[in-house]
Design a protein around this motif. Structure first.
Motif, PDB file in Angstrom:
ATOM      1  N   ARG A 141     -12.276   1.658   1.493  1.00 45.61           N
ATOM      2  CA  ARG A 141     -12.157   2.394   0.238  1.00 45.61           C
ATOM      3  C   ARG A 141     -10.801   2.073  -0.376  1.00 45.61           C
ATOM      4  NH1 ARG A 141     -10.385   8.240   0.499  1.00 45.61           N
ATOM      5  NH2 ARG A 141      -8.510   7.813   1.634  1.00 45.61           N
ATOM      6  N   THR A 142     -10.817   1.897  -1.642  1.00 49.40           N
ATOM      7  CA  THR A 142      -9.564   1.597  -2.322  1.00 49.40           C
ATOM      8  C   THR A 142      -9.303   2.651  -3.392  1.00 49.40           C
ATOM      9  OG1 THR A 142     -10.669   0.121  -3.880  1.00 49.40           O
ATOM     10  CG2 THR A 142      -9.744  -0.890  -1.912  1.00 49.40           C
ATOM     11  N   GLU A 143      -8.102   3.142  -3.381  1.00 45.36           N
ATOM     12  CA  GLU A 143      -7.669   4.167  -4.326  1.00 45.36           C
ATOM     13  C   GLU A 143      -7.392   3.526  -5.693  1.00 45.36           C
ATOM     14  OE1 GLU A 143      -7.196   7.430  -3.400  1.00 45.36           O
ATOM     15  OE2 GLU A 143      -7.844   6.992  -1.348  1.00 45.36           O
ATOM     16  N   ALA A 144      -7.539   4.310  -6.726  1.00 46.59           N
ATOM     17  CA  ALA A 144      -7.250   3.832  -8.075  1.00 46.59           C
ATOM     18  C   ALA A 144      -5.788   3.423  -8.206  1.00 46.59           C
ATOM     19  CB  ALA A 144      -7.605   4.895  -9.105  1.00 46.59           C
ATOM     20  N   THR A 145      -4.884   4.175  -7.562  1.00 43.02           N
ATOM     21  CA  THR A 145      -3.462   3.833  -7.648  1.00 43.02           C
ATOM     22  C   THR A 145      -3.181   2.482  -6.986  1.00 43.02           C
ATOM     23  OG1 THR A 145      -2.983   5.144  -5.668  1.00 43.02           O
ATOM     24  CG2 THR A 145      -2.625   6.207  -7.805  1.00 43.02           C
ATOM     25  N   LEU A 146      -3.887   2.203  -5.894  1.00 41.63           N
ATOM     26  CA  LEU A 146      -3.715   0.907  -5.238  1.00 41.63           C
ATOM     27  C   LEU A 146      -4.189  -0.215  -6.157  1.00 41.63           C
ATOM     28  CD1 LEU A 146      -3.068  -0.948  -2.873  1.00 41.63           C
ATOM     29  CD2 LEU A 146      -5.318  -0.396  -1.926  1.00 41.63           C
ATOM     30  N   GLN A 147      -5.320  -0.016  -6.802  1.00 46.83           N
ATOM     31  CA  GLN A 147      -5.830  -1.028  -7.732  1.00 46.83           C
ATOM     32  C   GLN A 147      -4.860  -1.239  -8.892  1.00 46.83           C
ATOM     33  OE1 GLN A 147      -8.345  -3.106  -7.271  1.00 46.83           O
ATOM     34  NE2 GLN A 147      -8.627  -2.138  -5.269  1.00 46.83           N
TER      35      GLN A 147
END
Length: 160
Positions: A141-147
């Motif tokens: 899972r990837t967080e929006a902040t990471l993206q």
């Protein structure tokens, strides 16, 4: 970005690195290379001539030879930051970011005010950050902040 000049100049009346570089920049690469070979034969320990050789090799796309030239200079002239910087740029271009960081940090230990090395180190850090964010983004899972961070790092890395 490569540094182009060393603060070392020939004191005798022979061709200086600056004179040879002027020829080279005017598009007279063959003549510049001949003059450089001649000057190096007379003054093989001239750091500015050796440095110019590395720059010319690099610009000619002869990266392995340029790397060898700058690597040799870091051994023979360990107090000059410019060869470390240029070798770091070539290492970074080859994807060797950790080695590039080490070389730039060495250049900055020698000259803490060396602006080009600071900028190049910043570029390496951006690419290292991009690599780390990319690795983090491959998880389940990837967080929006990471993206967002990954996108920003990519944008910064693309600025030249």
């Amino acid at each position: 970005m490569l540094a182009w000049a060393l603060p070392v100049a020939a004191a005798d009346g022979l061709s200086s690195a600056r004179d040879i570089e002027t020829l080279y920049r005017r598009g007279e690469a063959t003549l510049a290379e001949q003059r450089l070979d001649s000057a190096l034969a007379q003054r093989p320990g001239d750091a500015s001539l050796r440095f110019l050789r590395g720059v010319m090799l690099s610009e000619a796309g002869r990266t392995a030879q340029a790397m060898a030239q700058f690597e040799g200079m870091t051994q023979e002239f360990p107090d000059l930051p410019e060869p470390y910087n240029n070798l770091a740029v070539l290492q970074a271009a080859a994807g060797q970011l950790d080695r590039a960081r080490e070389l730039l940090e060495a250049a900055l230990r020698l000259d803490p005010a060396y602006q080009q090395a600071h900028e190049n180190l910043g570029d390496v850090f951006v690419r290292l950050a991009q690599r780390a964010y990319q690795a983090a983004a491959t998880g389940p899972r990837t967080e929006a902040t990471l993206q967002t961070k990954l996108r920003l790092a990519r944008e910064l890395a693309a600025v030249r």
